[in-house]
Design an enzyme around this catalytic site. Structure first.
Site, short mmCIF file in Angstrom:
data_model
loop_
_atom_site.label_atom_id
_atom_site.label_comp_id
_atom_site.label_asym_id
_atom_site.label_seq_id
_atom_site.Cartn_x
_atom_site.Cartn_y
_atom_site.Cartn_z
N GLN A 141 -14.81 43.46 2.79
CA GLN A 141 -14.54 42.04 2.57
C GLN A 141 -13.49 41.46 3.50
OE1 GLN A 141 -14.46 40.73 -1.49
NE2 GLN A 141 -12.64 39.54 -1.15
N ASP A 153 -19.76 40.62 -4.47
CA ASP A 153 -19.60 40.02 -3.14
C ASP A 153 -20.29 40.85 -2.07
OD1 ASP A 153 -17.76 42.09 -3.73
OD2 ASP A 153 -16.58 41.54 -1.97
N GLU A 154 -20.57 40.19 -0.97
CA GLU A 154 -20.98 40.84 0.28
C GLU A 154 -22.08 41.88 0.12
OE1 GLU A 154 -17.21 40.74 3.18
OE2 GLU A 154 -17.14 42.33 1.69
N VAL A 155 -23.22 41.47 -0.39
CA VAL A 155 -24.33 42.40 -0.49
C VAL A 155 -25.13 42.34 0.81
CG1 VAL A 155 -26.36 43.07 -1.81
CG2 VAL A 155 -24.40 42.00 -2.96
#
Lengths: 549, 549
Positions: free
Chosen positions: A21, B343-345
Site C-alpha cells: 500500500q 485494499d489493493e487487490v
C-alpha cells in the site's frame, strides 16, 4: 557476535518483495533480489577475498587471540589487548561465556587460534592513527591456526573486524568460519563521519556508541563539529566562559576536558582519528555570549541594533583570542589536522557596521566583502600554522581565492552531482587535496531506500587526470544536527552511513546494488546484535531483533 | 515527570533560529518563533482551560490521589488504581521517592490531594472503551484539594494526564501547579495509530511503549495491522499452521494468545481500544503458506505458474475457513469493530486462472473483476456480521459499490488533499461514517519539520452539509512497516503523531503553528523524560536528554 547462519540469511529472503500500500519507491532505486551473497555478510567488501567451501569450527572454550612471535606489538599493547576482548565478545556473545579449558584438545577442523603479527618496526601501538597510516592487513583462516598480519595495529584492527564478520552459526548454532584468504587495504585514506553537537547536545554515551559502530564499518575519522551558532558545549580551559555562557546548560550540556580525552582515547583504541571543527568567522553566535567584542556589532542605521554578526575581523583582540584558543585546541586534540570551517559567511552585518566600512576603504577592498573574509581567514590560517597543525576548510575558502598551504584539505559540501564534480576538478587541478561530502549529507532523509544514492556516488568521478584523482583523499558522511539528538541519531545514521563506508574502503568496481543489499542486510542485523539500533533497509527480519525501544 | 520549569522553557528558546548550512526547509513550513506558550506544555490542548497566576506546591511525601465519596469507581477499580501509580511516578519521578509522611501537615498553598470522582452509574471500570464511550472530564486545581470529575474512567484517565501536564518545577526544582480549571472532551471519538507488525515484527516491548505514549497523547485506538503479505505473526488457536509457516520465525517472531491478551489489557488500562486488521483478499501471501488452497493459483499460459494471487473467491472451502477464522478473531479481540482491509487487490492472477474465468462467466461478471472482488467481500461481510462485530474497511470496498451495513466505517487512505476531500464528501453523502488517514501516512518522511503538514490537515475540511461532517468520526496516523522496526519506530512516530493527536482531540480552531511548536517542544521533552525516545522538532535541548542511544 552470534553471526547470521546461512539458513538465517535464506530466511531473510522470505520477508521481501511484494508491492504494498505504501511502497512509493524512488524511481531510480533498484528493488533488490534477495539472496545470500557469496561474500556472506562482509561489509565493507575487502579488496581481495577468497572464501572456500571448507567449514571450520570455533569454540569459546578453546579459541584464543595470540601475539605472534616476532610481532612488534604484544601483551603490552592496549590497542590490541582491548580489541581481543571486544572481538571475543562479539564472536562468542555475552552472558553464556564458558570457562577457558585447560585441556585444549581440539578437532582437526577447529580454529583454536588467531595469531596476530604486527610487521613494521613501529607498530604505532602507543601513537595515534593519521592520514598516512598504513591500514592494510592480510588474513589467512585455516585450522588450527589463523594468521593476521599487518604493518601497524590500525591494519590489525580492521583485520579483526573482518575475521569477526567471517564467523557465522551453522544450523545447529555452532560457531563456524570457512577457510578464507583476505588481502585488504582502504581505497581512500580519509573515511569520516561528521556529527554535530551544537544544534543538539550529544551525550558522551551516544558519541561512544557511534565510534564503536564506525569501527564496525572501518571508518577512521570522527569529524566533531563540536560548536556552532546554537551552542558552545566545548569547555575550554583557557576561555571557560565560552561554554559557561554559550552552552545550552553550563553543567549538563558541556564536554569537559576529561570527556574530550575519553572520546579521543576510545576512538584511538578503534583506529579512529578525532578532528575537531571550530568554524569561523560565521556560525559563531554562541561564541559571542562568553567573549566580549569577538563578534561584529550590527547596526540599524546609525546605531548598534543589539545583534551581532560574524567574528569581527578588524580588531587585534580577535587575533589574540584566536591565537590563544587554537593553541589550546592544538594541544587538546592530538590529530595532525584541525577543521577551520569558513563556510556561509553572511555579509549583511559587516555591511551595516561603519567601522568595518572604514576598514574596507583603508584596505582598498571596495565593496567586495569576500576580500574581508579572506583577510580574516588568511590571518587565522597563519595562526593555526604556528601550532604545527594541518588544516581542513570548507570549499568557500578556496572559492574565494584565499592563499592556502599546499597540504590544505578542501572539503566539498555544496551542490548537485554536476556542481560538486566540477568543484572537485577545479580544486585538484589547482593541486590541492580534497574531501567529498555533497552526496553524503545523511541528515537529508527521504522516503524509501535512501542508502542507494549515497552508495552510487563516487568521489573520483569527475573530469581530471590520474594525478588529479590521486588528490582525492576520501570523504565524509555528515549528519547535521537540526533534527537529531540522542533519541534518533543512531538509527538514522546506520546503516545509511555504511553505504558510504563501502564506497570509501572497497575497490571502485564494487557497485553491484543487489549484492550490496544482501550483504548490508546481514551487516545491519549484526550491528543490531551488537546492541546498535541500526534501522532496516526494507521489509525483513533479524534473527535477534533489537532489545530496546 | 520532573516537568519543564518556565526557566527551562525560556532556555529552550536559546537554541534556535539561525540559518544553517543544511537547513533546507520546506517552503510551506513556518520557521517558528520560540517562546513559552501561555498554555505551558499542555498537549493536546484541552477544549477549555483557564490557568491562573497562583502557584501551588505539591510534595511527594504528602500528595495523594483519592477516590471521592460517591464515586462509582474506587479502590477495587484497577484502571484507576494503576493510573494513580503511573501518574504519581510521572509527577514525582523515579528513584528519589520519599516515604509518605504520617503527619500530613501542609502549607496553605499546597495541593495535597487530587480527588477523583466517576459520576456515571456505570463507571465502565471493568469494561472496554468503545466508540461511544464518554471521554470527557472536568478538572479543578486548588489548594489543598484538586478535583477531577468524569462520567467514566476513560475520561478520568485523560484528566490524570492533563493534571500531570500542568505540573512543572519552579526555579528551585519544587513541584508546582497553578490553580487551574479545565473542561475537556475530544472533538472526534476515534483517534488511532496504525502499526504494522508484518513487514517487520515488532517485539511486545515496542508495542507496549507505544501504547504508553499513545495515552500521553490521548489517542484511544490501536489499529493493529497484524499480518500482511510478508509475515503472519498472529498465532491462531484454530489454525496454528498460519504462523507456524507464515511468520518470519514460528517461535521468536509470533504473538501468542497470551501476548495478544497482554497487549489488549495494557491498552484497556490506558483507555485504548485494540482493533485488529486481517486484510483480505489481497495482502495475503503469508496466509497461503500455512493454509492450502486458500490463495488463487496463478497460471502462466495453460499451466499453473507456482505462484499465488489473492484469496480464491470461488471455493466454498475459502468461506468455511473465513467463518472459523473470524469467529476466533471475534472472541480474542473484545472491541466492537474489526478492520477487514479490502485494499489493493491485484487482478492479474485472477485473470490468468481458467477456473476463475469460468466462474466469472457463470456469474455474468463479464470482464469486470471488481465484481468478483465485491462478490468475495460481500460474503466476508456477511460472515463477520454473524460474529456481532462492526467492521471497518479501506475505501476501495466503498468505491467498488459493495453493499455495506449502515454502521460500517470507511477508512480513507488514498490521494492528495483534493482527492481525499472529494472521497470524504462522497462517502458521507452516501450516509456512511468515515475515518481519515491520507494526510497522516507518517511512514512517508521528508527532511525538515514534517509534523507541520499533518498538523494542518483537518478531517472535516470538505464540501458537505453539517450532517455529513458529523459522519467523520476521526482518523488514524499510520506508520507502515517497510522501513521501521524496533530500532527506529518510536522516534520516527513521536512526536510526529502528536500533531495528529491534537488535530483529533482539540477544537477545530486550535491551529496556531507557533503556539503548537512551543507546546509540542515541551511535550516532547516530557515524553523523553518519561523514557520515550521522541525525536526533536528542531535545534533545541531538553533539560534531561534521552538516556539511551
Amino acid at each position: 557476535m552470534r553471526a547470521l547462519s546461512v539458513s538465517a540469511l535464506l530466511l531473510l529472503a522470505l520477508g521481501c518483495c511484494w508491492g504494498t500500500q505504501d511502497n512509493f519507491l524512488d524511481e531510480d532505486v533498484v528493488e533488490p533480489v534477495i539472496q545470500a551473497s557469496k561474500y556472506g555478510s562482509l561489509w565493507p567488501l575487502p579488496q581481495k577475498v577468497q572464501i572456500s567451501d571448507v567449514p571450520l569450527k570455533l569454540s569459546g572454550t578453546t579459541f584464543e587471540f595470540t601475539d605472534a612471535k616476532g610481532s612488534t606489538a604484544g601483551a603490552s599493547c592496549s590497542v590490541l589487548q582491548n580489541a581481543y576482548r571486544r572481538y571475543f565478545d562479539y564472536i562468542f556473545g555475552g552472558p553464556k561465556k564458558q570457562k577457558m579449558s585447560r585441556n585444549r584438545r581440539s578437532g582437526p577442523t577447529e580454529v583454536t587460534e588467531l595469531q596476530v603479527s604486527i610487521t613494521s618496526p613501529d607498530s604505532q601501538c602507543d601513537g595515534y592513527p593519521g592520514v598516512t597510516s598504513d591500514e592494510s592487513y592480510e588474513l589467512s583462516v585455516d585450522a588450527p591456526v589463523a594468521v593476521l598480519k599487518a604493518p601497524t595495529v590500525w591494519g590489525a584492527l580492521h583485520g579483526l573486524e573482518t575475521f569477526s564478520q567471517l564467523v557465522y552459526e551453522d544450523k545447529y548454532g555452532a560457531k563456524t568460519i570457512n577457510s578464507t584468504k583476505v588481502s585488504d587495504f582502504p581505497r581512500f585514506a580519509h573515511r569520516g563521519i561528521l556529527l554535530d553537537s551544537s544544534r543538539h547536545f550529544l551525550p558522551i554515551k551516544v558519541l561512544l556508541a557511534n565510534l564503536e559502530t564506525m569501527a564496525m564499518n572501518k571508518f577512521n575519522v570522527f569529524h566533531w563539529h563540536i560548536v556552532d551558532d546554537q551552542s558552545f558545549p566545548y569547555l575550554s580551559r583557557t576561555f571557560p566562559q565560552l561554554s559557561q555562557k554559550g552552552a545550552y546548560h553550563p553543567y549538563t550540556h558541556v564536554y569537559t576536558p576529561a570527556d574530550v580525552k575519553m572520546v579521543i582515547e576510545f576512538a584511538r583504541l578503534r583506529g579512529i582519528r578525532v578532528i575537531p571543527e571550530f568554524d569561523t568567522p560565521g556560525h559563531t553566535q554562541s561564541w559571542g555570549k562568553g567573549q566580549m567584542d569577538l563578534l561584529t556589532p550590527c547596526f540599524s542605521g546609525a546605531a548598534p541594533s543589539g545583534t551581532f554578526g560574524p567574528v569581527n575581523p578588524i580588531l587585534n583582540t580577535t587575533y589574540d583570542f584566536m591565537s590563544r584558543f587554537f593553541k589550546e585546541v592544538s594541544s587538546v586534540f592530538p590529530d595532525g589536522y584541525v577543521h577551520l570551517g569558513g563556510d556561509e559567511v553572511d555579509f549583511s552585518c559587516w555591511k551595516s557596521n561603519p567601522d568595518i566600512k572604514k576598514f574596507m576603504d583603508e584596505q582598498g577592498f571596495g565593496q567586495d566583502y569576500s576580500k574581508l573574509e579572506s583577510f580574516y581567514i588568511q590571518k587565522l590560517l597563519d595562526i593555526v600554522t604556528t601550532t604545527k597543525k594541518g588544516y581542513i576548510i570548507w570549499q568557500e575558502v578556496f572559492d574565494n581565492g584565499v592563499k592556502l598551504k599546499p597540504d590544505t584539505l578542501i572539503h566539498v559540501w555544496k551542490g548537485n552531482q554536476e556542481q560538486y564534480q566540477s568543484e572537485m576538478a577545479k580544486i585538484t587541478s589547482a593541486g590541492y587535496q580534497t574531501l567529498l561530502s555533497s552526496p553524503w549529507y545523511l541528515n537529508r532523509i527521504y522516503y524509501g531506500q535512501d542508502w542507494q544514492n549515497p552508495y552510487k556516488a563516487d568521489p573520483q568521478d569527475f573530469k581530471g587526470t590520474e594525478e588529479q584523482k590521486k588528490l582525492v583523499i576520501g570523504g565524509e558522511a555528515c549528519l547535521w544536527g537540526e533534527y537529531v539528538d540522542a533519541t534518533n541519531l543512531t538509527p538514522r545514521l546506520w546503516p545509511r552511513a555504511s553505504a558510504v563506508a563501502e564506497r570509501l574502503w572497497s575497490a571502485k568496481e564494487v557497485t553491484d546494488i543487489n549484492d550490496a543489499y544482501n550483504r548490508l542486510s546481514a551487516h545491519r542485523c549484526r550491528m543490531v546484535e551488537r546492541g546498535i539500533p541500526a534501522e532496516p533497509l526494507f521489509s525483513s527480519f533479524c534473527p535477534h531483533e533489537y532489545k530496546g525501544i
